[in-house]
Design a protein around this motif. Structure first.
Motif, PDB file in Angstrom:
ATOM      1  N   ILE A  93       2.180  31.580 -99.251  1.00  0.00           N
ATOM      2  CA  ILE A  93       3.534  31.373 -98.736  1.00  0.00           C
ATOM      3  C   ILE A  93       3.715  32.293 -97.540  1.00  0.00           C
ATOM      4  N   THR A  94       3.981  31.678 -96.404  1.00  0.00           N
ATOM      5  CA  THR A  94       4.028  32.471 -95.183  1.00  0.00           C
ATOM      6  C   THR A  94       5.193  32.046 -94.305  1.00  0.00           C
ATOM      7  N   THR A 139      15.071  22.288 -93.509  1.00  0.00           N
ATOM      8  CA  THR A 139      14.682  21.800 -94.830  1.00  0.00           C
ATOM      9  C   THR A 139      15.897  21.790 -95.764  1.00  0.00           C
ATOM     10  N   THR A 140      15.729  21.209 -96.923  1.00  0.00           N
ATOM     11  CA  THR A 140      16.792  21.178 -97.945  1.00  0.00           C
ATOM     12  C   THR A 140      16.112  21.303 -99.310  1.00  0.00           C
ATOM     13  N   PRO A 141      16.862  21.594-100.355  1.00  0.00           N
ATOM     14  CA  PRO A 141      16.253  21.641-101.687  1.00  0.00           C
ATOM     15  C   PRO A 141      15.571  20.314-102.053  1.00  0.00           C
ATOM     16  N   GLU A 142      16.139  19.206-101.593  1.00  0.00           N
ATOM     17  CA  GLU A 142      15.564  17.884-101.911  1.00  0.00           C
ATOM     18  C   GLU A 142      14.221  17.706-101.204  1.00  0.00           C
ATOM     19  N   ILE A 143      14.177  18.102 -99.922  1.00  0.00           N
ATOM     20  CA  ILE A 143      12.909  17.976 -99.170  1.00  0.00           C
ATOM     21  C   ILE A 143      11.835  18.827 -99.846  1.00  0.00           C
ATOM     22  N   LEU A 144      12.209  20.041-100.232  1.00  0.00           N
ATOM     23  CA  LEU A 144      11.233  20.939-100.864  1.00  0.00           C
ATOM     24  C   LEU A 144      10.733  20.364-102.195  1.00  0.00           C
ATOM     25  N   LYS A 145      11.652  19.785-102.925  1.00  0.00           N
ATOM     26  CA  LYS A 145      11.289  19.179-104.219  1.00  0.00           C
ATOM     27  C   LYS A 145      10.248  18.082-103.996  1.00  0.00           C
ATOM     28  N   HIS A 146      10.500  17.277-102.978  1.00  0.00           N
ATOM     29  CA  HIS A 146       9.620  16.168-102.640  1.00  0.00           C
ATOM     30  C   HIS A 146       8.240  16.681-102.207  1.00  0.00           C
ATOM     31  N   ILE A 147       8.243  17.726-101.371  1.00  0.00           N
ATOM     32  CA  ILE A 147       6.976  18.305-100.882  1.00  0.00           C
ATOM     33  C   ILE A 147       6.149  18.832-102.054  1.00  0.00           C
ATOM     34  N   PHE A 148       6.801  19.569-102.939  1.00  0.00           N
ATOM     35  CA  PHE A 148       6.037  20.173-104.045  1.00  0.00           C
ATOM     36  C   PHE A 148       5.579  19.143-105.067  1.00  0.00           C
ATOM     37  N   LYS A 149       6.279  18.033-105.140  1.00  0.00           N
ATOM     38  CA  LYS A 149       5.813  16.947-106.014  1.00  0.00           C
ATOM     39  C   LYS A 149       4.499  16.408-105.441  1.00  0.00           C
ATOM     40  N   LYS A 150       4.480  16.244-104.113  1.00  0.00           N
ATOM     41  CA  LYS A 150       3.258  15.740-103.455  1.00  0.00           C
ATOM     42  C   LYS A 150       2.114  16.748-103.646  1.00  0.00           C
ATOM     43  N   LEU A 182      10.736  35.927 -96.991  1.00  0.00           N
ATOM     44  CA  LEU A 182      11.821  36.522 -97.789  1.00  0.00           C
ATOM     45  C   LEU A 182      13.208  36.350 -97.157  1.00  0.00           C
ATOM     46  N   VAL A 183      13.278  35.908 -95.912  1.00  0.00           N
ATOM     47  CA  VAL A 183      14.614  35.691 -95.338  1.00  0.00           C
ATOM     48  C   VAL A 183      15.106  34.266 -95.588  1.00  0.00           C
ATOM     49  N   SER A 184      14.256  33.430 -96.137  1.00  0.00           N
ATOM     50  CA  SER A 184      14.667  32.040 -96.346  1.00  0.00           C
ATOM     51  C   SER A 184      15.580  31.911 -97.559  1.00  0.00           C
ATOM     52  N   PRO A 185      16.663  31.154 -97.437  1.00  0.00           N
ATOM     53  CA  PRO A 185      17.519  30.941 -98.614  1.00  0.00           C
ATOM     54  C   PRO A 185      16.818  30.108 -99.693  1.00  0.00           C
ATOM     55  N   TYR A 186      15.693  29.495 -99.324  1.00  0.00           N
ATOM     56  CA  TYR A 186      14.976  28.639-100.286  1.00  0.00           C
ATOM     57  C   TYR A 186      13.803  29.371-100.934  1.00  0.00           C
ATOM     58  N   PHE A 187      13.710  30.662-100.691  1.00  0.00           N
ATOM     59  CA  PHE A 187      12.551  31.422-101.177  1.00  0.00           C
ATOM     60  C   PHE A 187      12.356  31.262-102.692  1.00  0.00           C
ATOM     61  N   GLU A 188      13.435  31.444-103.450  1.00  0.00           N
ATOM     62  CA  GLU A 188      13.285  31.398-104.913  1.00  0.00           C
ATOM     63  C   GLU A 188      12.883  30.004-105.381  1.00  0.00           C
ATOM     64  N   GLN A 189      13.438  28.986-104.746  1.00  0.00           N
ATOM     65  CA  GLN A 189      13.061  27.624-105.137  1.00  0.00           C
ATOM     66  C   GLN A 189      11.563  27.408-104.903  1.00  0.00           C
ATOM     67  N   VAL A 190      11.090  27.889-103.763  1.00  0.00           N
ATOM     68  CA  VAL A 190       9.674  27.711-103.442  1.00  0.00           C
ATOM     69  C   VAL A 190       8.796  28.506-104.412  1.00  0.00           C
ATOM     70  N   ILE A 191       9.198  29.718-104.718  1.00  0.00           N
ATOM     71  CA  ILE A 191       8.416  30.537-105.656  1.00  0.00           C
ATOM     72  C   ILE A 191       8.373  29.866-107.038  1.00  0.00           C
ATOM     73  N   ASN A 192       9.504  29.322-107.450  1.00  0.00           N
ATOM     74  CA  ASN A 192       9.518  28.634-108.748  1.00  0.00           C
ATOM     75  C   ASN A 192       8.619  27.403-108.722  1.00  0.00           C
ATOM     76  N   ASN A 193       8.602  26.716-107.589  1.00  0.00           N
ATOM     77  CA  ASN A 193       7.739  25.533-107.459  1.00  0.00           C
ATOM     78  C   ASN A 193       6.265  25.902-107.453  1.00  0.00           C
ATOM     79  N   THR A 224       9.535  29.297 -93.283  1.00  0.00           N
ATOM     80  CA  THR A 224      10.523  29.463 -92.212  1.00  0.00           C
ATOM     81  C   THR A 224       9.839  30.030 -90.972  1.00  0.00           C
ATOM     82  N   ASN A 225      10.415  29.803 -89.816  1.00  0.00           N
ATOM     83  CA  ASN A 225       9.922  30.470 -88.596  1.00  0.00           C
ATOM     84  C   ASN A 225      10.741  31.712 -88.284  1.00  0.00           C
TER      85      ASN A 225
END
Lengths: 282, 146
Positions: free
Chosen positions: A62-63, A39-50, A68-79, A9-10
């Protein structure tokens, strides 16, 4: 290629904190880009697959902004956890403490800012109470067994304090200590930043002195012989891929990971870096 | 139960707070705050629709203070929260007690009751992770069940 910097996130939560008297503001020296990263959960899923398809990344950082303010933080950490590689979380630490237990099994290193050996110095840069928060974060992070990275922003103001900062850093025994100077990029969003500029040769001397005095520490800066991340790729949470070249003040946009494979970008970066090294040697 | 009263609906569990009811006694329910996204910000609400401490019997008051004490102790033991603020606002339509934690980051905004509105404003802009809030709710649930 060994390191991938993932810009989640910025957005950053530091700017809203109260500044100390006479300070131009909280984190006004920061050169992060503004503008929302969509971004969206789908975009993140696609990025981490790549990312997972390309097997040669051995560290992910992870920067942000502030991840930590991103709502997608946990998804990214799990990925990143699923990639099973060394993971560093680059954070200002404001929202870190309640997340530490959760991060224990998922993140290898936590990278925190330390710009002063006392409240008077550090709080000038980062806001009231930041030094105490940082020291508490360092203690708790160490107790949990994480590796620690320390980032220090250096200007004329804390240059006289650097010896004392070094003593603290030396006791922490971090994985690395990264010192940086004010960067003249994204200036349009920064007001009153003149106070952060500092003399480059003086900075270089300080780095050399610290490296001699604290040979056990892994000290990095733009002036170091060894770059902490010699070949890194920057991937944003919207899929945009960037590289950084020493001669450029801005990172260079290479394309979007949603449209191409990571390997293609890595090859582009290698070519650009080779070209740059050649040019620098000329 | 009063229709459209949030406190009554939470007590009757027709509205769920994050992570669900943590603990209940004969006369009170303990929940994570319904609205403000701060980890370990707990609310003790009465099951009866009342407004003030003066509406509680001596027995109910004892039950309440024991529950507050239990929650506070566990906030220290489980989450290392050294300071809390405990409030009861009689402007609210339904009796409830706030047990508001002073988390480390809040010290940057300021220590003391006068800083609570700014802390709440900040936390609405930068909310704690829902998953993190629920993890703490579950930890407290587990501890209080024993």
């Amino acid at each position: 290629m060994d390191t991938l910097h993932f810009i989640l996130t910025n957005e950053c939560n530091a700017y809203q904190m109260p500044r100390t008297a006479n300070s131009p503001g909280v984190c006004k020296f920061c050169y992060r880009q503004t503008g929302k990263i969509e971004t969206t959960p789908e975009i993140l899923k696609h990025i981490f697959k790549k990312i997972s398809n390309y097997k040669k990344i051995n560290e992910i950082v992870i920067t942000g902004g502030e991840p930590l303010v991103s709502p997608y933080f946990e998804q990214v950490i799990n990925n990143t956890n699923a990639l099973n590689i060394y993971t560093t979380l680059h954070t200002n630490g404001i929202l870190l403490e309640p997340e530490l237990s959760y991060l224990e099994e998922k993140v290898s290193c936590i990278s925190l800012p330390l710009d002063g050996s006392n409240s008077g110095t550090q709080d000038y840069y980062r806001g009231k109470g930041f030094f105490d928060l940082t020291m508490s974060n360092i203690t708790k992070t160490q107790q949990k067994g994480f590796d620690i990275g320390i980032n220090t922003f250096v200007s004329e103001r804390n240059l006289q304090d650097i010896g004392y900062i070094a003593k603290i850093v030396s006791k922490i025994e971090p994985k690395y200590w990264l010192l940086s100077q004010y960067r003249e990029i994204n200036l349009n969003q920064r007001i009153g930043c003149d106070v952060y500029r500092s003399n480059r040769s003086k900075f270089k001397q300080v780095i050399m002195k610290l490296s001699d005095e604290y040979s056990e520490l892994k000290i990095y800066s733009l002036e170091s012989e060894q770059d902490i991340y010699p070949e890194r790729v920057w991937v944003q949470a919207d899929g945009r891929v960037y590289t950084d070249l020493t001669r450029n003040s801005q990172n260079i946009l290479l394309g979007n990971l949603l449209e191409r494979n990571l390997e293609e970008f890595i090859n582009m970066i290698k070519q650009l870096k080779l070209k740059e090294r050649g040019a620098l040697n000329d | 139960m009063i229709e459209n009263c949030l406190g009554c609906q939470i007590a009757k569990k027709t509205i769920a707070c994050p992570g669900g009811t943590i603990f209940e006694t004969d006369n009170f329910v303990l929940n994570q705050d319904f609205d403000i996204p701060i980890e370990s910000f707990f609310i003790i609400g009465s099951k009866k629709h009342i407004k003030s401490l003066i509406d509680l019997s001596e027995e109910e008051l004892n039950e309440l203070i024991i529950l507050i004490n239990k929650v506070r102790k566990n906030m220290k033991q489980l989450f290392e929260i050294e300071i809390t603020y405990i409030f009861q606002d009689e402007n609210a339509p339904h009796f409830h007690i706030w047990i508001f934690p002073q988390l480390n980051w809040m010290n940057m905004i300021g220590k003391g009751i006068q800083h609570i509105p700014s802390i709440i404003e900040y936390s609405k802009k930068y909310p704690a992770k829902k998953e993190g809030i629920i993890r703490r709710v579950n930890l407290l649930k587990e501890k209080l069940r024993i």
